[in-house]
Design a protein around this motif. Sequence first.
Motif, short mmCIF file in Angstrom:
data_model
loop_
_atom_site.label_atom_id
_atom_site.label_comp_id
_atom_site.label_asym_id
_atom_site.label_seq_id
_atom_site.Cartn_x
_atom_site.Cartn_y
_atom_site.Cartn_z
N ASP A 266 1.08 -1.33 -0.11
CA ASP A 266 -0.26 0.02 -0.45
C ASP A 266 0.99 1.26 0.13
OD1 ASP A 266 -2.52 -1.77 -0.44
OD2 ASP A 266 -2.46 -1.75 2.12
N LYS A 267 1.86 0.57 0.52
CA LYS A 267 3.25 2.26 0.84
C LYS A 267 3.31 2.94 -0.86
CE LYS A 267 6.97 4.35 3.03
NZ LYS A 267 8.26 3.60 3.69
N MET A 268 3.64 1.43 -1.26
CA MET A 268 4.28 1.80 -2.57
C MET A 268 3.43 2.32 -3.54
SD MET A 268 7.57 1.55 -4.21
CE MET A 268 7.47 2.90 -5.86
N LEU A 269 1.79 2.15 -3.56
CA LEU A 269 0.81 2.41 -4.48
C LEU A 269 1.35 3.89 -4.17
CD1 LEU A 269 -1.00 -0.56 -4.10
CD2 LEU A 269 0.37 -0.52 -5.98
N ARG A 270 0.67 4.22 -3.02
CA ARG A 270 0.45 5.28 -2.56
C ARG A 270 1.78 6.66 -3.36
NH1 ARG A 270 -1.32 3.41 2.27
NH2 ARG A 270 0.70 3.36 3.15
N SER A 271 2.54 6.08 -2.91
CA SER A 271 4.09 6.52 -3.60
C SER A 271 3.55 6.54 -5.02
CB SER A 271 5.20 5.64 -4.07
OG SER A 271 6.62 6.48 -3.89
N ALA A 272 3.51 5.89 -5.72
CA ALA A 272 3.21 5.84 -7.05
C ALA A 272 2.03 6.51 -7.59
CB ALA A 272 2.77 3.97 -7.76
N LEU A 273 1.04 7.23 -6.73
CA LEU A 273 0.21 7.86 -7.62
C LEU A 273 0.39 8.96 -7.29
CD1 LEU A 273 -3.09 8.32 -8.14
CD2 LEU A 273 -3.39 7.77 -5.70
N ARG A 274 1.00 9.40 -6.22
CA ARG A 274 2.11 10.90 -5.93
C ARG A 274 3.02 10.80 -7.59
NH1 ARG A 274 2.66 9.65 -1.06
NH2 ARG A 274 4.24 7.93 -1.25
N SER A 275 3.63 9.89 -7.72
CA SER A 275 4.42 10.16 -8.86
C SER A 275 3.83 10.56 -9.83
CB SER A 275 5.36 8.97 -8.90
OG SER A 275 6.25 8.32 -7.87
N VAL A 276 2.92 9.95 -10.42
CA VAL A 276 2.06 9.18 -11.68
C VAL A 276 1.18 11.01 -11.26
CG1 VAL A 276 0.19 8.57 -12.67
CG2 VAL A 276 1.88 7.54 -11.71
N ALA A 277 0.94 11.20 -10.79
CA ALA A 277 -0.12 12.99 -10.60
C ALA A 277 1.33 14.22 -10.69
CB ALA A 277 -0.69 13.30 -9.29
N THR A 278 2.41 13.70 -10.93
CA THR A 278 3.32 15.22 -10.25
C THR A 278 3.49 15.15 -12.16
OG1 THR A 278 4.48 13.58 -9.52
CG2 THR A 278 3.48 15.42 -8.58
N SER A 279 3.38 13.91 -12.97
CA SER A 279 4.06 13.65 -14.38
C SER A 279 3.94 14.29 -14.72
CB SER A 279 4.07 12.12 -15.00
OG SER A 279 3.62 11.98 -14.43
N ARG A 280 2.54 15.30 -14.69
CA ARG A 280 2.10 16.30 -15.98
C ARG A 280 2.87 17.12 -16.34
NH1 ARG A 280 -3.95 15.01 -16.59
NH2 ARG A 280 -5.10 13.69 -14.68
N ALA A 281 2.68 17.56 -17.47
CA ALA A 281 3.66 17.78 -18.23
C ALA A 281 3.01 19.80 -18.18
CB ALA A 281 4.33 17.98 -18.92
N SER A 282 3.32 20.81 -17.85
CA SER A 282 2.89 21.73 -17.57
C SER A 282 2.24 22.78 -19.60
CB SER A 282 3.51 23.03 -16.41
OG SER A 282 5.09 23.34 -17.65
N LYS A 283 1.40 23.11 -19.32
CA LYS A 283 1.35 23.94 -20.73
C LYS A 283 2.90 24.65 -21.01
CE LYS A 283 -3.78 25.27 -20.48
NZ LYS A 283 -4.98 26.13 -20.19
N THR A 284 3.68 25.38 -20.22
CA THR A 284 4.85 25.98 -20.30
C THR A 284 5.26 25.73 -21.00
OG1 THR A 284 4.24 27.63 -18.22
CG2 THR A 284 6.46 28.00 -19.63
N SER A 285 5.70 23.78 -20.77
CA SER A 285 6.73 23.41 -21.33
C SER A 285 6.70 23.04 -22.40
CB SER A 285 6.66 21.80 -21.32
OG SER A 285 6.17 20.79 -20.84
#
Length: 279
Positions: free
Chosen positions: A127-146
């Motif tokens: 469960d700990k690793m899955l929560r970490s994965a969820l955070r990592s995936v959420a922060t992998s969105r590229a900004s419009k600026t890029s």
Amino acid sequence: QAMLNGSTWDDTIAQTCLRQVDPALPLLCQADRLPRGQTPWVSSPSDRLPNLSPIRKLCQMAQIRARAQTRSGHADDALHTALITLSAGHHVEESRGTIIHYLTGISIKTSSLGTIHDLVADGGASDKMLRSALRSVATSRASKTSLTLAFGSELRVFDSALLIMKNEGRESMLNDSPRQWLRPLARLPLLFKVNRTKQIYADFLRASSAMIDQPLAALQSNEELNDFISKQVKAKPFDPDNILGRIFLGIVTPTTPGILKARLSDQSRISATEAFLAL
């Protein structure tokens, strides 16, 4: 490719990949710990772009390592390895480079998200690793600026290419060059208007930037983007006014609708993976 997407497995090939990736994996982990990456500034067609093939291949082999880890019962380690490749793709995507960098980053992320989905579906991750994965995936969105900055990079290179083309036209026609045929034509103001050509391209990229993250239906109905090349070249092929500039636009203009759709697909894959991890 079959091993990369998990449709087949060969232990011999896997071991070969692992021997290649293991010495370089610490560097990939080190890059993952950095907040961001930046590619060398590109402002001219003569500037050498970094070779992106090694990072793409390294990420692919690291994903094979992740699949090998889950097959040996190390589900958390496998998911961690796959997340590192996702971070690498995000760094490339956000590296403030050209459209090539941006699309390469999306390609790496697409493969990584597929691997992450398969590893989670196989079960075994804590469960700990899955929560970490969820955070990592959420922060992998590229900004419009890029993507906006990638369009800006394309404009810088385009501007430099126009000047090269203009100077080619002013040099001696006796000088041997692959673009020698342009020299007598590029000297004629009617046929080649540098400032107008640059303005047309800048307006096109500005309109493209305004469409970032717009719904697919709005993108498909945007005639300014979808018919840009046709309007510049095909609609008036025998009009001499800035004919060289219009031909140049037809050659180098990126297929912006496809780039914008690739970004929308990337955003959708991230959302789908977030939902899958949260279940």
